[in-house]
Design a protein around this motif. Structure first.
Motif, PDB file in Angstrom:
ATOM      1  N   VAL A 253      15.643  -5.974  50.687  1.00 31.84           N
ATOM      2  CA  VAL A 253      15.970  -5.923  52.117  1.00 31.84           C
ATOM      3  C   VAL A 253      14.673  -5.807  52.904  1.00 31.84           C
ATOM      4  CG1 VAL A 253      18.256  -4.927  51.733  1.00 31.84           C
ATOM      5  CG2 VAL A 253      16.297  -3.423  52.120  1.00 31.84           C
ATOM      6  N   PRO A 254      14.705  -6.143  54.190  1.00 29.60           N
ATOM      7  CA  PRO A 254      13.500  -6.012  55.007  1.00 29.60           C
ATOM      8  C   PRO A 254      13.041  -4.553  55.116  1.00 29.60           C
ATOM      9  CG  PRO A 254      15.132  -7.371  56.118  1.00 29.60           C
ATOM     10  CD  PRO A 254      15.814  -6.760  54.933  1.00 29.60           C
ATOM     11  N   TYR A 255      11.755  -4.377  55.202  1.00 27.81           N
ATOM     12  CA  TYR A 255      11.171  -3.057  55.453  1.00 27.81           C
ATOM     13  C   TYR A 255      11.285  -2.802  56.950  1.00 27.81           C
ATOM     14  CZ  TYR A 255       7.706   0.708  55.470  1.00 27.81           C
ATOM     15  OH  TYR A 255       7.072   1.917  55.619  1.00 27.81           O
ATOM     16  N   ALA A 256      12.478  -2.358  57.355  1.00 23.44           N
ATOM     17  CA  ALA A 256      12.778  -2.185  58.782  1.00 23.44           C
ATOM     18  C   ALA A 256      13.880  -1.145  58.945  1.00 23.44           C
ATOM     19  CB  ALA A 256      13.236  -3.513  59.380  1.00 23.44           C
ATOM     20  N   PRO A 257      13.888  -0.435  60.070  1.00 26.49           N
ATOM     21  CA  PRO A 257      14.955   0.543  60.315  1.00 26.49           C
ATOM     22  C   PRO A 257      16.363  -0.050  60.225  1.00 26.49           C
ATOM     23  CG  PRO A 257      13.182   0.863  61.882  1.00 26.49           C
ATOM     24  CD  PRO A 257      12.864  -0.405  61.135  1.00 26.49           C
TER      25      PRO A 257
ATOM     26  N   ASP B 283       9.670   1.349  47.293  1.00 29.19           N
ATOM     27  CA  ASP B 283       8.791   0.884  48.365  1.00 29.19           C
ATOM     28  C   ASP B 283       7.359   0.912  47.847  1.00 29.19           C
ATOM     29  OD1 ASP B 283       7.201   3.272  49.447  1.00 29.19           O
ATOM     30  OD2 ASP B 283       9.233   4.067  49.584  1.00 29.19           O
ATOM     31  N   GLY B 284       6.441   0.484  48.680  1.00 33.24           N
ATOM     32  CA  GLY B 284       5.044   0.390  48.285  1.00 33.24           C
ATOM     33  C   GLY B 284       4.236   1.647  48.493  1.00 33.24           C
ATOM     34  N   GLY B 285       4.877   2.737  48.878  1.00 33.26           N
ATOM     35  CA  GLY B 285       4.170   3.998  49.109  1.00 33.26           C
ATOM     36  C   GLY B 285       4.109   4.872  47.864  1.00 33.26           C
ATOM     37  N   ARG B 286       3.614   6.084  48.058  1.00 36.09           N
ATOM     38  CA  ARG B 286       3.463   7.030  46.948  1.00 36.09           C
ATOM     39  C   ARG B 286       4.727   7.823  46.670  1.00 36.09           C
ATOM     40  NH1 ARG B 286      -1.131  10.805  48.521  1.00 36.09           N
ATOM     41  NH2 ARG B 286       0.437  12.051  47.506  1.00 36.09           N
ATOM     42  N   GLY B 287       5.675   7.837  47.593  1.00 40.36           N
ATOM     43  CA  GLY B 287       6.888   8.629  47.420  1.00 40.36           C
ATOM     44  C   GLY B 287       6.673  10.047  47.887  1.00 40.36           C
TER      45      GLY B 287
ATOM     46  N   ALA C 280       5.724   2.567  52.448  1.00 41.77           N
ATOM     47  CA  ALA C 280       4.969   1.361  52.780  1.00 41.77           C
ATOM     48  C   ALA C 280       5.771   0.170  52.256  1.00 41.77           C
ATOM     49  CB  ALA C 280       3.586   1.398  52.135  1.00 41.77           C
ATOM     50  N   PRO C 281       5.623  -0.977  52.882  1.00 43.50           N
ATOM     51  CA  PRO C 281       6.392  -2.136  52.423  1.00 43.50           C
ATOM     52  C   PRO C 281       5.883  -2.677  51.092  1.00 43.50           C
ATOM     53  CG  PRO C 281       4.909  -2.768  54.192  1.00 43.50           C
ATOM     54  CD  PRO C 281       4.808  -1.279  54.052  1.00 43.50           C
ATOM     55  N   LEU C 282       6.794  -3.277  50.347  1.00 48.02           N
ATOM     56  CA  LEU C 282       6.418  -4.076  49.187  1.00 48.02           C
ATOM     57  C   LEU C 282       5.929  -5.430  49.690  1.00 48.02           C
ATOM     58  CD1 LEU C 282       9.547  -3.324  46.962  1.00 48.02           C
ATOM     59  CD2 LEU C 282       7.228  -2.424  46.635  1.00 48.02           C
TER      60      LEU C 282
ATOM     61  N   LEU D 135      11.796  -3.877  50.872  1.00 43.31           N
ATOM     62  CA  LEU D 135      12.158  -2.749  50.015  1.00 43.31           C
ATOM     63  C   LEU D 135      13.092  -3.293  48.946  1.00 43.31           C
ATOM     64  CD1 LEU D 135      13.368  -0.144  52.663  1.00 43.31           C
ATOM     65  CD2 LEU D 135      11.210  -0.055  51.422  1.00 43.31           C
ATOM     66  N   GLN D 136      13.150  -2.635  47.800  1.00 46.93           N
ATOM     67  CA  GLN D 136      14.165  -2.942  46.796  1.00 46.93           C
ATOM     68  C   GLN D 136      15.136  -1.770  46.736  1.00 46.93           C
ATOM     69  OE1 GLN D 136      12.197  -3.695  43.087  1.00 46.93           O
ATOM     70  NE2 GLN D 136      12.015  -5.869  43.521  1.00 46.93           N
ATOM     71  N   VAL D 137      16.401  -2.080  46.778  1.00 47.98           N
ATOM     72  CA  VAL D 137      17.447  -1.064  46.737  1.00 47.98           C
ATOM     73  C   VAL D 137      18.398  -1.424  45.605  1.00 47.98           C
ATOM     74  CG1 VAL D 137      19.292   0.040  48.050  1.00 47.98           C
ATOM     75  CG2 VAL D 137      17.254  -0.785  49.232  1.00 47.98           C
ATOM     76  N   GLY D 138      18.798  -0.406  44.837  1.00 51.55           N
ATOM     77  CA  GLY D 138      19.715  -0.686  43.749  1.00 51.55           C
ATOM     78  C   GLY D 138      20.717   0.426  43.543  1.00 51.55           C
ATOM     79  N   TRP D 139      21.833   0.068  42.898  1.00 54.51           N
ATOM     80  CA  TRP D 139      22.808   1.066  42.484  1.00 54.51           C
ATOM     81  C   TRP D 139      23.539   0.551  41.258  1.00 54.51           C
ATOM     82  CZ3 TRP D 139      23.055  -1.044  47.437  1.00 54.51           C
ATOM     83  CH2 TRP D 139      24.035  -2.013  47.660  1.00 54.51           C
TER      84      TRP D 139
END
Length: 129
Positions: free
Chosen positions: A5-9, A75-79, A51-53, A58-62
């Motif tokens: 999904v887009p890295y967006a609100p 995401d591309g950040g450190r968490g 941070a964006p990938l 972003l990648q989202v899964g379930w």
């Protein structure tokens, strides 16, 4: 299910709708409600603090397992580091991880080497009396 999904609100609502549609009928309604709230918090935190990938995404899964539903956001950040932040009662924000912790059986952060992190949460749905 894995989705990019887009890295967006706006992705918070998008992911929530997709999760509810994808899990309806597979897990009890109360777990579905909790999963929708938890995934919303995880995506919001990724957009706000991560941070964006590549591709500004972003990648989202379930996954639905035998005993729980497992959610994840990459995401591309450190968490998040250092656990749940200390937030005052009159603070306007910062309670997302409190909700994730309260609604999940377990949750955590997995470092993905130099390119990001995965925040995951497991919500149990089988309760033995």
């Amino acid at each position: 299910m894995l989705d990019t999904v887009p890295y967006a609100p706006s992705s918070v609502a998008l992911v929530r709708r997709r999760l509810v549609a994808g899990l309806a009928g597979q897990v009890p309604d109360e777990v579905l409600d909790d999963a929708a709230l938890v995934v919303s918090e995880l995506v919001a935190n990724a957009v706000r603090h991560g941070a964006p990938l590549e591709g500004n995404a972003l990648q989202v899964g379930w996954d639905v397992g035998r005993w729980c539903v497992r959610l994840s956001v990459v995401d591309g950040g450190r968490g998040p580091r250092g656990g749940i932040p200390d937030v005052g009662l009159d603070s306007e924000g910062g309670r997302g991880l409190f909700l994730v912790d309260a609604l999940s059986g377990s949750w955590g952060v997995q470092s993905l080497d130099s390119w990001g992190s995965r925040v995951w949460a497991e919500l149990p749905f089988l309760v033995c009396a």
